[in-house]
Scaffold this motif. Structure first.
Motif, PDB file in Angstrom:
ATOM      1  N   SER A  48      -3.082   1.552   1.745  1.00 16.85           N
ATOM      2  CA  SER A  48      -3.762   2.264   2.917  1.00 16.85           C
ATOM      3  C   SER A  48      -2.671   3.176   3.448  1.00 16.85           C
ATOM      4  O   SER A  48      -2.865   4.217   3.802  1.00 16.85           O
ATOM      5  N   GLN A  49      -1.416   2.659   3.788  1.00 14.62           N
ATOM      6  CA  GLN A  49      -0.484   3.655   4.576  1.00 14.62           C
ATOM      7  C   GLN A  49       0.029   4.458   3.371  1.00 14.62           C
ATOM      8  O   GLN A  49       0.336   5.437   3.884  1.00 14.62           O
ATOM      9  N   GLU A  86      -2.123   7.255   3.657  1.00 12.39           N
ATOM     10  CA  GLU A  86      -2.078   8.366   4.712  1.00 12.39           C
ATOM     11  C   GLU A  86      -1.264   9.693   4.331  1.00 12.39           C
ATOM     12  O   GLU A  86      -1.370  10.281   5.402  1.00 12.39           O
ATOM     13  N   SER A  87      -0.450   9.373   3.473  1.00 13.47           N
ATOM     14  CA  SER A  87       0.616  10.637   3.072  1.00 13.47           C
ATOM     15  C   SER A  87      -0.039  11.608   2.403  1.00 13.47           C
ATOM     16  O   SER A  87       0.469  12.839   2.531  1.00 13.47           O
ATOM     17  N   PRO A 139       4.046   6.272   5.064  1.00  7.89           N
ATOM     18  CA  PRO A 139       3.554   7.652   5.057  1.00  7.89           C
ATOM     19  C   PRO A 139       4.591   8.457   4.741  1.00  7.89           C
ATOM     20  O   PRO A 139       4.405   9.208   3.606  1.00  7.89           O
TER      21      PRO A 139
END
Length: 198
Positions: free
Chosen positions: A192-193, A196-197, A13
């Motif tokens: 997904s990661q 998150e950012s 992220p």
């Protein structure tokens, strides 16, 4: 070659937050050039397979630069900054004619990096790079840290840790499971990661 970066990123992220563009892409074309002072670079056209950050559509090609590449010894010597540097380097190859030096090559690659190949697929964390070019060319954030290469099994591994794994195999002669040696992610896990950012 070894480059020092200002800092490292603790996770995906944070890497994505600092990127201008994050894409899953396939290398569509490669060319090498010598940038001056004996530095080889690779200029690649990469075709977007999926965009995570930025406004690129699937199938779009963008340009990316890597600090790696091949050059003939002649071009390498000619690119050196001073006459003394060129003379000193030429002495190392004194057994070869000038014509022969056009057909002998040097390879430069950043530490913990992998040479780019046509067809290679990776997730790239990119920043616009006016340093290399002014035509919208991108470069990876922190070199190898800004690339997660797709493995033969369809997972993604950070290029640096992938190199560490290969070195450990060469050193130990071990053929252990890749998943045991370095962290890998599915495409969905990477997405997904990255999300998150946002």
């Amino acid at each position: 070659m070894f480059y020092e970066y200002m800092h490292s990123y603790p996770d995906i992220p944070s890497l994505a937050r600092e990127s201008d563009v994050v894409v899953y892409a396939e290398t569509a074309g490669i060319s090498y050039y010598i940038a001056g002072d004996g530095v080889c670079r690779t200029k690649a056209d990469i075709k977007i397979l999926q965009s995570f950050k930025g406004n690129y559509k699937k199938g779009t090609k963008i340009k990316m630069i890597k600090d790696q590449g091949y050059a003939s010894v002649k071009d390498y010597i000619d690119s050196l900054g001073t006459k003394d540097e060129r003379r000193s380097c030429r002495q190392k190859y004194e057994q070869y004619s000038n014509e022969a030096l056009k057909h002998i090559y040097v390879l430069q690659i950043e530490q913990d990096d992998i040479m780019l190949e046509t067809g290679q697929k990776s997730i790239y964390f990119l920043q616009k790079s006016a340093y290399y070019n002014t035509d919208g060319t991108y470069a990876r954030i922190n070199g190898p840290e800004g690339e997660y290469m797709e493995t033969e099994e369809g997972y993604f591994a950070e290029v640096k840790t992938f190199c560490d794994y290969r070195k450990s195999i060469e050193t130990r002669g071990d053929t252990g499971s890749e998943e045991e040696e370095y962290q890998v992610f599915t495409l969905d896990e990477m997405a997904s990661q990255i999300n998150e950012s946002k």
